[in-house]
Design a protein around this motif. Structure first.
Motif, PDB file in Angstrom:
ATOM      1  N   UNK A   1     -27.799  30.836 -29.978  1.00  0.00           N
ATOM      2  CA  UNK A   1     -28.046  29.495 -30.512  1.00  0.00           C
ATOM      3  C   UNK A   1     -29.471  29.017 -30.311  1.00  0.00           C
ATOM      4  N   UNK A   2     -30.203  29.565 -29.360  1.00  0.00           N
ATOM      5  CA  UNK A   2     -31.581  29.140 -29.159  1.00  0.00           C
ATOM      6  C   UNK A   2     -32.492  29.665 -30.256  1.00  0.00           C
ATOM      7  N   UNK A   3     -31.966  30.558 -31.078  1.00  0.00           N
ATOM      8  CA  UNK A   3     -32.797  31.222 -32.071  1.00  0.00           C
ATOM      9  C   UNK A   3     -32.537  30.722 -33.489  1.00  0.00           C
ATOM     10  N   UNK A   4     -31.954  29.568 -33.638  1.00  0.00           N
ATOM     11  CA  UNK A   4     -31.621  29.039 -34.951  1.00  0.00           C
ATOM     12  C   UNK A   4     -32.025  27.575 -35.037  1.00  0.00           C
TER      13      UNK A   4
ATOM     14  N   UNK B   1     -38.855  34.251 -38.382  1.00  0.00           N
ATOM     15  CA  UNK B   1     -39.317  33.367 -39.439  1.00  0.00           C
ATOM     16  C   UNK B   1     -38.676  31.992 -39.273  1.00  0.00           C
ATOM     17  N   UNK B   2     -39.490  30.988 -39.075  1.00  0.00           N
ATOM     18  CA  UNK B   2     -38.968  29.620 -38.978  1.00  0.00           C
ATOM     19  C   UNK B   2     -39.684  28.731 -39.985  1.00  0.00           C
ATOM     20  N   UNK B   3     -38.924  27.862 -40.577  1.00  0.00           N
ATOM     21  CA  UNK B   3     -39.385  27.024 -41.676  1.00  0.00           C
ATOM     22  C   UNK B   3     -39.800  25.674 -41.112  1.00  0.00           C
ATOM     23  N   UNK B   4     -41.031  25.293 -41.330  1.00  0.00           N
ATOM     24  CA  UNK B   4     -41.547  24.053 -40.769  1.00  0.00           C
ATOM     25  C   UNK B   4     -41.640  22.926 -41.789  1.00  0.00           C
TER      26      UNK B   4
ATOM     27  N   UNK C   1     -28.849  18.225 -48.398  1.00  0.00           N
ATOM     28  CA  UNK C   1     -29.474  19.546 -48.388  1.00  0.00           C
ATOM     29  C   UNK C   1     -30.284  19.714 -47.114  1.00  0.00           C
ATOM     30  N   UNK C   2     -30.234  20.907 -46.538  1.00  0.00           N
ATOM     31  CA  UNK C   2     -31.140  21.243 -45.443  1.00  0.00           C
ATOM     32  C   UNK C   2     -31.473  22.725 -45.549  1.00  0.00           C
ATOM     33  N   UNK C   3     -32.336  23.184 -44.666  1.00  0.00           N
ATOM     34  CA  UNK C   3     -32.698  24.593 -44.612  1.00  0.00           C
ATOM     35  C   UNK C   3     -32.312  25.126 -43.235  1.00  0.00           C
ATOM     36  N   UNK C   4     -31.905  26.381 -43.211  1.00  0.00           N
ATOM     37  CA  UNK C   4     -31.477  27.025 -41.970  1.00  0.00           C
ATOM     38  C   UNK C   4     -32.259  28.315 -41.809  1.00  0.00           C
ATOM     39  N   UNK C   5     -32.705  28.581 -40.575  1.00  0.00           N
ATOM     40  CA  UNK C   5     -33.427  29.824 -40.318  1.00  0.00           C
ATOM     41  C   UNK C   5     -33.051  30.355 -38.941  1.00  0.00           C
TER      42      UNK C   5
END
Length: 192
Positions: free
Chosen positions: A93-96, A165-168, A106-110
């Motif tokens: 869970x720390x990686x999401x 990859x994380x979306x900012x 709407x949202x984005x998940x990474x």
């Protein structure tokens, strides 16, 4: 533990991964929603009248995004944003995380162990963009091995593989993303 400001202008606090406590701005608890006690949720975000939860249970070994009705706490569906092989290594869970979308449904998940950003609504989870990091992505066949833990999964990666990859941020013309290279620092990039 996580909290959000709901569309009803309340503070919703996720406690112990299994309950959501709702508070008014004067500090009074207005409602308690009990979640599935067999799961352990780490993060949440609101999509309209739904709560999208991040399953942080290390024993399940399959990553799903459960969707709950914000008023009743009843689960309405599960979203599985990645294939079954990648799902085995995305339960940390720390990686999401979630990034807000263009509207309230709407949202984005990474995730750290994937090269794809997902666009999520209360009923769908679809790849929004997949990144090609100059041939340094984790190969798809790497996920097909049966690693006993995420630590061993990470230790088996060769030097220089890109992950995390994380979306900012998304504007009309650009995406701002961050990624890690194995055993190296974070990299922030702006992509047209």
């Amino acid at each position: 533990m996580d909290f959000i400001i709901t569309g009803d202008d309340e503070i919703a606090v996720l406690t112990e991964g299994r309950r959501i406590l709702f508070y008014s701005w004067d500090g009074k608890m207005t409602k308690e929603v009990k979640l599935d006690p067999s799961l352990n949720f780490a993060l949440m975000t609101q999509l309209g009248d739904k709560l999208l939860m991040n399953n942080g249970n290390f024993t399940i070994r399959k990553h799903v995004l459960p969707v709950f009705d914000i008023h009743t706490g009843k689960k309405t569906n599960d979203l599985l944003p990645i294939d079954e092989y990648k799902a085995k290594y995305l339960y940390c869970f720390e990686a999401n995380n979630f990034t807000p979308g263009q509207n309230d449904t709407t949202c984005y998940f990474f995730t750290w162990y994937n090269d794809t950003i997902y666009r999520v609504t209360p009923n769908t989870c679809q790849p929004e963009v997949a990144f090609d990091w100059d041939g340094k992505n984790i190969p798809n066949d790497y996920y097909r091995h049966d690693y006993p833990s995420v630590v061993q999964f990470m230790d088996g990666l060769t030097e220089g593989k890109t992950y995390g990859t994380s979306f900012q941020l998304k504007s009309d013309n650009y995406l701002m993303v961050q990624y890690d290279q194995h055993r190296k620092d974070h990299q922030m990039v702006v992509i047209p």
